[in-house]
Design an enzyme around this catalytic site. Structure first.
Site, PDB file in Angstrom:
ATOM      1  N   ASN A 133      35.729  39.807  30.082  1.00  0.00           N
ATOM      2  CA  ASN A 133      36.673  38.710  30.241  1.00  0.00           C
ATOM      3  C   ASN A 133      35.966  37.380  30.506  1.00  0.00           C
ATOM      4  OD1 ASN A 133      39.298  37.621  30.356  1.00  0.00           O
ATOM      5  ND2 ASN A 133      39.367  37.817  32.574  1.00  0.00           N
ATOM      6  N   ARG A 154      32.825  44.625  53.764  1.00  0.00           N
ATOM      7  CA  ARG A 154      32.921  44.854  52.324  1.00  0.00           C
ATOM      8  C   ARG A 154      31.563  44.596  51.676  1.00  0.00           C
ATOM      9  NH1 ARG A 154      37.907  41.055  50.626  1.00  0.00           N
ATOM     10  NH2 ARG A 154      36.453  39.576  51.530  1.00  0.00           N
ATOM     11  N   ALA A 179      43.571  42.243  57.747  1.00  0.00           N
ATOM     12  CA  ALA A 179      42.299  42.934  57.945  1.00  0.00           C
ATOM     13  C   ALA A 179      41.171  41.928  58.094  1.00  0.00           C
ATOM     14  CB  ALA A 179      42.022  43.854  56.766  1.00  0.00           C
ATOM     15  N   TYR A 230      30.875  39.483  40.022  1.00  0.00           N
ATOM     16  CA  TYR A 230      31.623  38.255  39.757  1.00  0.00           C
ATOM     17  C   TYR A 230      30.692  37.042  39.736  1.00  0.00           C
ATOM     18  CZ  TYR A 230      34.390  34.136  41.018  1.00  0.00           C
ATOM     19  OH  TYR A 230      34.918  32.870  41.077  1.00  0.00           O
ATOM     20  N   TYR A 261      46.333  29.675  39.735  1.00  0.00           N
ATOM     21  CA  TYR A 261      46.438  28.919  40.989  1.00  0.00           C
ATOM     22  C   TYR A 261      45.759  27.555  40.906  1.00  0.00           C
ATOM     23  CZ  TYR A 261      45.469  27.839  45.942  1.00  0.00           C
ATOM     24  OH  TYR A 261      45.345  27.222  47.166  1.00  0.00           O
TER      25      TYR A 261
END
Length: 328
Positions: A91, A281, A205, A140, A11
């Site tokens: 990664n 979350r 959501a 992350y 992106y």
């Protein structure tokens, strides 16, 4: 000489490639196309491969005269990182190590790195400045901070100069309408909201409405993807000027809540967007808003698309014309 863009079919990478091509730069891209799209590349030379494949990296650097690297290739989903940390260390961290080793071997000494506001964690104050505490709340963000620290050591030992760009919520789409945001599965707020507007999902959501914010939903700083591309190129020019390694925030300096984004999308699209409130979350700070004063003063960067409605409108132009994404 060429600019190597890792993850250039993704992106933000593809929009940066578009900006580089518009400015007459020679572009080489490496992307494993796991999350990127070949159709998102408006030009440049593509190597389909993974940064952890040292043979492919060596071939790429030997076949091209690479002046500098813009590094996007990484896994970037907060929720996934909290479930599968091994994937993110492999990664993101190991992939970056392989890249830096290949640069070192090829004598390439400039890299601009796509970092993240997630390196800060829960901010001590707002707006966030580059010198503030870095204490990530998710894997992350931790891997991105590790990548920054790795680059600092490679600078000290090998003289590879870097710019880390810590940015906030990338959003919007190219003004031409030719490229936009297409993740599989999608996890970013604005495209999810627009999918709900297109009836591709039953509702959007909202994860938590009990945060200490004006309407109880999380607040984020949204930055147009074309403005991000411009900043990466300015950072390359900064390193071309012989400047030292540095870290810059990129954001609009103003925050919008999840509920505000949804309401703005309703106004832009003229469509109803059903909302479903869910539990918070893990790893989501309540507010993330950047101070970009340093990038403005040092890089001469000034966002051209600061208005949330304009950002969403550009995204809507892409999604409404490409409801199934690239090549579908």
């Amino acid at each position: 000489m060429a600019i190597l863009v890792t993850g250039g079919a993704g992106y933000i990478g593809s929009h940066t490639v578009a900006e580089l091509l518009d400015r007459g730069e020679e572009v080489v891209v490496i992307d494993n196309l796991v999350t990127g799209h070949r159709e998102a590349l408006l030009g440049g030379k593509l190597y389909e491969g993974d940064l952890r494949d040292k043979v492919t990296l060596k071939k790429l650097f030997s076949e091209n005269d690479i002046e500098a690297v813009i590094h996007f290739a990484a896994s970037s989903e907060v929720g996934e990182s909290m479930k599968n940390p091994a994937k993110y260390y492999d990664n993101n961290v190991y992939g970056t190590l392989c890249l830096l080793e290949a640069m070192q071997e090829a004598g390439v000494n400039k890299i601009v790195f796509s970092s993240t506001a997630a390196t800060y964690g829960e901010p001590e104050k707002l707006p966030i400045e580059e010198g503030d505490r870095t204490q990530p709340k998710n894997v992350y963000g931790e891997t991105k901070l590790t990548m920054e620290r790795m680059m600092a050591w490679f600078d000290q030992v090998s003289g590879i100069k870097y710019v880390a760009l810590r940015y906030f919520n990338a959003s919007g789409a190219h003004k031409s309408g030719k490229i936009g945001e297409d993740h599989r599965p999608e996890s970013h707020l604005i495209p999810l909201v627009l999918q709900a507007a297109l009836k591709q999902r039953a509702s959007i959501a909202v994860f938590g409405e009990d945060y200490p914010t004006e309407d109880g939903s999380c607040v984020r700083d949204y930055i147009h993807v074309t403005d991000l591309g411009d900043a990466h190129i300015r950072a390359v020019d900064y390193l071309r000027g012989g400047n030292d390694s540095n870290v810059f925030n990129l954001g609009n300096g103003q925050g919008f809540s999840v509920k505000q984004v949804i309401e703005t999308a309703k106004q832009v699209t003229g469509l109803d967007i059903p909302v479903m409130i869910q539990e918070r979350r893990g790893g989501d700070p309540a507010v993330l808003v950047a101070s970009s004063d340093k990038a403005r003063s040092v890089l001469g960067w000034n966002p051209q698309y600061p208005d949330l409605a304009d950002i969403i409108r550009s995204a809507w132009n892409w999604h409404s014309e490409n409801p199934q994404g690239y090549g579908k």
